[in-house]
Write an enzyme that holds these catalytic residues in place. Structure first.
Site, PDB file in Angstrom:
ATOM      1  N   LYS A  12       0.826  -1.215   0.000  1.00 54.08           N
ATOM      2  CA  LYS A  12       0.000   0.000   0.000  1.00 54.08           C
ATOM      3  C   LYS A  12       0.865   1.273   0.000  1.00 54.08           C
ATOM      4  CE  LYS A  12      -4.040  -2.121   2.291  1.00 54.08           C
ATOM      5  NZ  LYS A  12      -4.999  -1.998   3.438  1.00 54.08           N
ATOM      6  N   TYR A  52     -12.298  -2.494  -4.166  1.00 55.21           N
ATOM      7  CA  TYR A  52     -12.784  -2.679  -2.790  1.00 55.21           C
ATOM      8  C   TYR A  52     -14.316  -2.747  -2.711  1.00 55.21           C
ATOM      9  CZ  TYR A  52      -8.408  -2.084  -0.074  1.00 55.21           C
ATOM     10  OH  TYR A  52      -7.184  -2.245   0.533  1.00 55.21           O
ATOM     11  N   ASN A 115      -1.960   0.173   6.853  1.00 56.74           N
ATOM     12  CA  ASN A 115      -1.442  -1.084   7.390  1.00 56.74           C
ATOM     13  C   ASN A 115      -0.547  -1.831   6.394  1.00 56.74           C
ATOM     14  OD1 ASN A 115      -3.437  -1.947   5.703  1.00 56.74           O
ATOM     15  ND2 ASN A 115      -4.666  -2.984   7.248  1.00 56.74           N
ATOM     16  N   HIS A 118      -2.105  -5.376   1.479  1.00 58.93           N
ATOM     17  CA  HIS A 118      -3.388  -6.054   1.254  1.00 58.93           C
ATOM     18  C   HIS A 118      -3.076  -7.493   0.877  1.00 58.93           C
ATOM     19  CE1 HIS A 118      -7.308  -7.129  -0.460  1.00 58.93           C
ATOM     20  NE2 HIS A 118      -6.602  -7.718  -1.409  1.00 58.93           N
ATOM     21  N   GLU A 129      -8.964 -10.895  -7.895  1.00 60.88           N
ATOM     22  CA  GLU A 129      -8.056  -9.768  -7.639  1.00 60.88           C
ATOM     23  C   GLU A 129      -6.820  -9.834  -8.539  1.00 60.88           C
ATOM     24  OE1 GLU A 129      -9.464  -9.019  -3.007  1.00 60.88           O
ATOM     25  OE2 GLU A 129      -7.403  -9.651  -3.372  1.00 60.88           O
TER      26      GLU A 129
HETATM   27  P1  IDP Z   1      -7.820  -7.010   5.614  1.00 62.21           P
HETATM   28  O1  IDP Z   1      -7.037  -5.997   4.799  1.00 62.21           O
HETATM   29  O2  IDP Z   1      -7.031  -7.500   6.794  1.00 62.21           O
HETATM   30  O3  IDP Z   1      -8.364  -8.133   4.760  1.00 62.21           O
HETATM   31  P2  IDP Z   1     -10.521  -5.950   5.678  1.00 62.21           P
HETATM   32  O4  IDP Z   1     -11.481  -6.139   6.800  1.00 62.21           O
HETATM   33  O5  IDP Z   1     -10.764  -6.699   4.412  1.00 62.21           O
HETATM   34  O6  IDP Z   1      -9.065  -6.232   6.254  1.00 62.21           O
HETATM   35  O7  IDP Z   1     -10.502  -4.403   5.368  1.00 62.21           O
HETATM   36  C1  IDP Z   1      -9.881  -3.894   4.203  1.00 62.21           C
HETATM   37  C2  IDP Z   1      -9.036  -2.701   4.578  1.00 62.21           C
HETATM   38  O8  IDP Z   1      -9.907  -1.662   5.061  1.00 62.21           O
HETATM   39  C3  IDP Z   1      -8.065  -2.930   5.726  1.00 62.21           C
HETATM   40  O9  IDP Z   1      -6.822  -3.460   5.300  1.00 62.21           O
HETATM   41  C4  IDP Z   1      -7.891  -1.556   6.294  1.00 62.21           C
HETATM   42  O10 IDP Z   1      -6.940  -0.816   5.548  1.00 62.21           O
HETATM   43  C5  IDP Z   1      -9.250  -0.930   6.093  1.00 62.21           C
HETATM   44  N1  IDP Z   1     -10.052  -1.010   7.309  1.00 62.21           N
HETATM   45  C6  IDP Z   1     -10.605  -2.118   7.868  1.00 62.21           C
HETATM   46  N2  IDP Z   1     -11.288  -1.817   8.981  1.00 62.21           N
HETATM   47  C7  IDP Z   1     -11.176  -0.484   9.134  1.00 62.21           C
HETATM   48  C8  IDP Z   1     -11.669   0.439  10.120  1.00 62.21           C
HETATM   49  O11 IDP Z   1     -12.352   0.080  11.066  1.00 62.21           O
HETATM   50  N3  IDP Z   1     -11.329   1.759   9.922  1.00 62.21           N
HETATM   51  C9  IDP Z   1     -10.574   2.187   8.868  1.00 62.21           C
HETATM   52  N4  IDP Z   1     -10.084   1.350   7.930  1.00 62.21           N
HETATM   53  C10 IDP Z   1     -10.373   0.037   8.062  1.00 62.21           C
HETATM   54 MG    MG Z   2      -9.806  -8.120   3.273  1.00 60.10          MG
END
Ligand code: IDP
Ligand code: MG
Length: 136
Positions: A12, A52, A115, A118, A129
């Site tokens: 990212k 997304y 974070n 992805h 994807e």
């Molecule tokens: P993942 O990336 O671990 O699969 P997902 O639940 O699929 O997590 O969420 C996609 C992305 O959305 C996450 O990597 C993160 O960057 C963002 N995200 C998830 N939950 C939150 C939140 O509560 N606040 C802000 N961003 C979030």
């Molecule tokens: Mg995810």
């Protein structure tokens, strides 16, 4: 007949910007995931929204799409045994605060949105994807 599976990984914007691309690629290869293809791109917000789409009902969807399109990213096809689940393990929990030691998100993640990586969450989504970034 091969046991190898493929998954999609994205480095990212927060991690590309901090020049962590090679460090993160090394972590994948050291953990038995081969990088079969890799491209650095800067996607539009519309493209991020398409990518997304599964999250469109979430309160953070708009921010998430703005973020993924805010700077260059590196999309990669990773291949290896149980690649989808192995990649998820190497990445660590979504929120870096909850990620296990030595995971990419624990090492490099800044916050739940920034974070660093992805990773596809199932073999079925991995196919979609990978096509999204690498078809044509
Ligand atoms: P993942 O990336 O671990 O699969 P997902 O639940 O699929 O997590 O969420 C996609 C992305 O959305 C996450 O990597 C993160 O960057 C963002 N995200 C998830 N939950 C939150 C939140 O509560 N606040 C802000 N961003 C979030
Ligand atoms: Mg995810």
């Amino acid at each position: 007949m091969s046991e190898a599976e493929q998954t999609l990984s994205i480095i990212k914007p927060d991690a590309v910007e901090r020049n962590l691309t090679e460090k993160i690629k090394d972590i994948f290869t050291q953990n038995n995931l081969k990088i079969k293809d890799s491209k650095k791109i800067h996607i539009t917000k519309d493209e991020a929204a398409e990518f997304y789409k599964v999250h469109q009902a979430k309160p953070f969807y708009n921010e998430l799409c703005s973020y993924l399109s805010s700077g260059p990213i590196v999309a990669m096809i990773l291949e290896g045994k149980d690649a989808v689940i192995l990649n998820r393990k190497i990445m660590g929990a979504t929120d870096p605060k909850n990620a296990e030691d030595n995971t990419i998100r624990k090492l490099f993640g800044i916050s739940i949105d920034k974070n660093s990586v992805h990773g596809s969450d199932s073999a079925e989504n991995a196919k979609k994807e990978i096509d999204f970034f690498f078809k044509n």
